[in-house]
Design an enzyme around this catalytic site. Sequence first.
Site, PDB file in Angstrom:
ATOM      1  N   LYS A 238       1.149  -1.067  -0.015  1.00 39.01           N
ATOM      2  CA  LYS A 238      -0.101   0.115  -0.182  1.00 39.01           C
ATOM      3  C   LYS A 238       0.727   1.457  -0.035  1.00 39.01           C
ATOM      4  CE  LYS A 238      -4.447  -1.413   1.263  1.00 39.01           C
ATOM      5  NZ  LYS A 238      -4.348  -2.630   2.164  1.00 39.01           N
ATOM      6  N   ARG A 239       2.139   0.987   0.490  1.00 37.23           N
ATOM      7  CA  ARG A 239       3.045   2.455   0.619  1.00 37.23           C
ATOM      8  C   ARG A 239       3.572   2.680  -0.619  1.00 37.23           C
ATOM      9  NH1 ARG A 239       6.427  -0.059   3.872  1.00 37.23           N
ATOM     10  NH2 ARG A 239       4.758  -1.787   4.385  1.00 37.23           N
TER      11      ARG A 239
END
Length: 350
Positions: A238-239
Site C-alpha cells: 500500500k505504501r
Amino acid sequence: MTIITRFAPSPTGQLHIGGARTALFNYLYSKNQKGKFLLRIENTDKERSKKEYEIQIVDSLKWLGINFDEKIIYQSDNIKEHKSVVDELLKKNLAYKCYCTNEELETKREEYKKKNINYLYDGKCRNLKEEKNIPFVLRFKVEKDKKILLRDGVQGDVEIDTNTIEDFVLIRSDGSPTYNLSASVDDHLMNVSHVIRGDDHKINAIKQILIFKYMNWKIPKYFHIPLIHSEDGKKLSKRDNASTTEDYKKIGILPIALRNYLLRLGWSYKDKEIFNNEESIKLFNLKNIGKSPSKLDFERIKSLNEYYIKNLDENILIENLNTYLDIYFKEIKKDDKDIIYKNISILKNK
Ligand code: GLU
C-alpha cells in the site's frame, strides 16, 4: 459448457491494481468465450468488511469498463449452504471437531519454529471418540498418503502430497465459515468453470480441490497469475502509492489507459501494445498469460496515458476531464472549465 468466471474481492480495502487485473482477465475471458462474468463480494469477515470499500470496488470496476453479469453475489447470503456442506462432511467422517485452544496451538507453533520445522496442525483431535462441552472448530480430515493434482493453466501441473497439508479449519469457534470453505461452496453453487486469480491462492486451491473432490463436485479449471511487483522488484504494498486504482485515478490516468496497461501486465499478444475494448475481448486468451511476476513500469503507464489523451475522441476526453475535475477540483469555476474545454485541441498535446 457455458464458461463462467468470477471476481471475488473481499471488501476490506480499496481495489488493488492486482485485483483490477484479475477482474479484467476474468471479464475478458468470459466475454471472449461468450460466457458469464460474475462478481462475488466475500464479506464474511464482519469486522474487516466495509460497505464503503464494496462501493469503491464496484465503482472502480465500472470506471474501468469491467462490467459484470447478473446481480452482485454476497458471500454472507450463503452461510447456511457453507455450513450444510460441513454437516455432510461430518456425516461422511471427512470433518471433525477440534477442541485445541489457540494458546495450545500457539505454543506448538513456537516449538516448531524453534526447531525450524514447518508447522502443521498435528491432528490431536482427529480420532477423538467422546464429545466435549467446550468451544471447538471444525476441521477437514485430509486423507493421508495421497497425491493431489493441481492442473494449473498458467503454472502447469503441480502434484502435492497430502501429508504436507494440515487438517484445515472449515468452521471457526464462533461458527463462521473460513475462506476455503466459503469460496469452494460458492464456486460450486455459481457453476464457476474457470477460477482465474492471483498466485497467492495456489495453496488454497489444493484445499479447495479437496473439498470439491470429496463432495463429488465438478472441479473448476484453475489459473494462478503471477503477482505484480513494484518497480524495484518487491511485492507491491500500500505504501507504494501506486497500488490501488484510486492512486491512478487521482493523478489523472484515464481508465482506458490503465485498462490497457493492466492487460499487458502479464499477458501479451504478439508485440501489440494498444488494444481497444473490442480487440481485447476478441484477442484475449489464457494461454498467453506469463509465468513470471510482472513489474510495474510507471513510465509506461504515463506514456500510454499521453497516447490516449492525444488520440481519444475530444468529446470523450472532455467527458473524462469533466468527471475528474468534479471529483478532485470541486472549486473550479464553470467559466474556467469552459476555457479549458474550448482549447482542448491545443492543451491535449501539452
Ligand atoms: N476474497 C479473496 C481475495 O480477495 C478471493 C480469492 C479467490 O479469488 O478465490 O483474495
